[in-house]
Design an enzyme around this catalytic site. Structure first.
Site, PDB file in Angstrom:
ATOM      1  N   ALA A  33       0.815  -1.213   0.000  1.00  0.00           N
ATOM      2  CA  ALA A  33       0.000   0.000   0.000  1.00  0.00           C
ATOM      3  C   ALA A  33       0.845   1.258   0.000  1.00  0.00           C
ATOM      4  O   ALA A  33       0.464   2.273  -0.561  1.00  0.00           O
ATOM      5  CB  ALA A  33      -0.934  -0.010   1.208  1.00  0.00           C
ATOM      6  N   ALA A  35       4.580   1.148  -0.361  1.00  0.00           N
ATOM      7  CA  ALA A  35       5.955   0.965  -0.817  1.00  0.00           C
ATOM      8  C   ALA A  35       6.013  -0.057  -1.940  1.00  0.00           C
ATOM      9  O   ALA A  35       5.165  -0.943  -2.046  1.00  0.00           O
ATOM     10  CB  ALA A  35       6.851   0.524   0.338  1.00  0.00           C
ATOM     11  N   ASP A 145       3.903  -4.137  13.816  1.00  0.00           N
ATOM     12  CA  ASP A 145       3.390  -4.933  12.696  1.00  0.00           C
ATOM     13  C   ASP A 145       4.175  -6.238  12.576  1.00  0.00           C
ATOM     14  O   ASP A 145       4.630  -6.614  11.498  1.00  0.00           O
ATOM     15  CB  ASP A 145       3.446  -4.147  11.389  1.00  0.00           C
ATOM     16  CG  ASP A 145       2.616  -4.801  10.273  1.00  0.00           C
ATOM     17  OD1 ASP A 145       1.707  -5.598  10.603  1.00  0.00           O
ATOM     18  OD2 ASP A 145       2.868  -4.519   9.095  1.00  0.00           O
TER      19      ASP A 145
END
Length: 473
Positions: A33, A35, A145
């Site tokens: 989204a 990179a 993440d």
């Protein structure tokens, strides 16, 4: 090897002379989204590298900050170089070590073989992952993440944590900075020493340049000043597009118009506007991470969390490593909570004393779980000690979760079977993954909105002093 035509948003990496002078771009190998990642070759010595073109300024700045703070840590991917312009006309490009595999490929290969990952192998994978997270937390870096596809693996079996675009520095980096080459790091069995370095923020440099702390902060502030409008914690690389179940819901979560506008949106949270008031710059958002690995406090809308959210993600990763299946594969945030509660039991004041402070606690209630499934049933044929490692991480109460440092000292890792040497680990290439591998399931950009509530059966809505409550039977 044919060079893939660049996408409309990634022409800049091919047309930038300062990059072409030093690196040959060989083609795109991944896209997300925020990179695109390219395979490249350093012209000076032929070293294979990954060129990560980041399309979000705040994400790039955070990744650079985090990787500098963690420079020299053996289990974190090294930042070899970067290209950044103050004028913002071009995307930032990070030059990283190119690694051939990741933990998702390890899990996928084992599942296709029909054989579980041997305990000795699992221990070595776990140890390296724990060292990476311990390094982050001791350097005050919250990754936010953690998942198998962000745990890259070298051909020699070394795990290296990557993708710090959602990371948050909990304090300014320190500056004790011996210059250690990322290819001259110590043994995986030796204790690591946190290393940091500082280089010019505004231009790419061939060699690290050591600065005083004052000089570094002065230069860094100049760059950050250009992006303060983003500093309310944008959800970089967010795959599912919402944050908590209600506090940042869209009408995709709850379709009736009477709920619309009751709670602020993810976009409003990113802009720092909550309840009509402007939040302080730097406020956290629950709009982070990948749903299957997201801690319950985030699902309930917490904006006052800490390093413990990474520890929950670790528990989910270890469970998947042991069972070869995702532990909580929720199709929506509400489904995610339902799955977690069905396994671990009720989320209440007994299991999480601080639950009443969560923004959405009391707005969503589930029928009391009389007989939760339990982690033992989710990890069949694994030892009690393996299950216990997961249990120590998957606690509803964030304060009860074992830290990475504590787990590194657990007797489990010093008992037979001992962890295999790193060089004996089998490292499958990413190409060996099939369409049903966990992290290909987990590339959640195609999941769509969280609009399907049919799976919950009967849903009752009542009003209360906080607005309304949704109860799932």
């Amino acid at each position: 090897m044919a060079i893939e035509a660049p996408s409309s948003r990634s022409w800049s990496i091919y047309g930038r002379a300062e990059i072409a002078e030093r690196y040959e771009v060989l083609g795109r190998i991944g896209s997300g989204a925020y990179a695109d990642v390219y395979r490249g070759r350093r012209r000076s010595d032929g070293l294979a590298v990954a060129l990560k073109e980041v399309h979000d300024a705040q994400s790039a700045l955070r990744e650079i900050d985090a990787l500098r703070a963690l420079r020299g840590v053996p289990n974190v991917v090294p930042l070899l170089d970067h290209f950044w312009r103050d004028d913002g006309d071009d995307d930032a490009v990070l030059v990283l070590e190119l690694l051939p595999s990741d933990l998702a490929a390890v899990i996928g290969a084992a599942r296709r073989s029909g054989e579980p990952i041997p305990a000795a192998d699992a221990k070595q994978w776990m140890l390296q992952i724990l060292r990476a997270v311990d390094a982050c937390h001791r350097n005050a870096v919250m990754h936010r993440d953690l998942k198998p596809s962000n745990l890259l693996i070298s051909a020699g079996g070394v795990v290296k944590l990557a993708d710090f675009g959602q990371a948050r520095m909990l304090q300014e980096p320190s500056f004790a900075t011996p210059d250690i080459s990322p290819y001259e790091q110590g043994s995986q069995n030796e204790p690591w020493i946190p290393q940091q370095y500082a280089a010019d923020e505004t231009e790419s440099v061939k060699e690290p340049r050591l600065l005083s702390e004052d000089d570094y902060l002065r230069e860094l502030d100049g760059v950050r000043a250009k992006f303060t409008q983003y500093d309310t914690d944008k959800a970089m690389s967010l795959q599912d597009g919402d944050a908590s179940c209600l506090a940042t819901c869209s009408t995709g979560d709850i379709e009736e118009d009477r709920f619309q506008g009751s709670y602020y949106s993810c976009e409003e949270a990113e802009e720092g506007i909550v309840g009509g008031e402007e939040e302080d710059l730097g406020a956290l958002t629950s709009c982070v991470g990948t749903r299957w690995f997201r801690a319950p406090e985030l699902l309930y809308g917490s904006t006052n969390y800490g390093l413990e959210v990474d520890l929950w993600s670790l528990g989910c990763i270890f469970a998947e490593l042991l069972s070869l299946e995702p532990l909580f594969p929720g199709s929506s945030d509400l489904d995610q909570l339902s799955r977690i509660i069905s396994v671990l039991g009720d989320f209440d004041a007994e299991s999480c004393p601080s639950c009443s402070k969560l923004p959405d606690y009391g707005k969503i209630t589930f029928t009391k779980v009389e007989n939760p499934t339990g982690l033992e049933a989710c990890l069949p044929n694994r030892s009690a000690k393996e299950v216990n490692i997961v249990k120590r991480l998957l606690c509803f109460d964030p304060a009860s979760r074992a830290t990475a440092g504590e787990l590194l000292s657990d007797q489990y890792f010093t008992e037979e079977p001992l962890p295999v040497p790193v060089e004996q680990l089998r490292v499958p290439a990413r190409d060996e993954q099939d369409e049903s591998s966990p992290e290909e399931w987990g590339d959640f950009r195609d999941l769509g909105s969280d609009s399907d509530l049919d799976e919950f059966g009967t849903m009752g809505v009542t009003t209360n002093e906080k607005g309304f409550s949704i109860r799932f039977e």
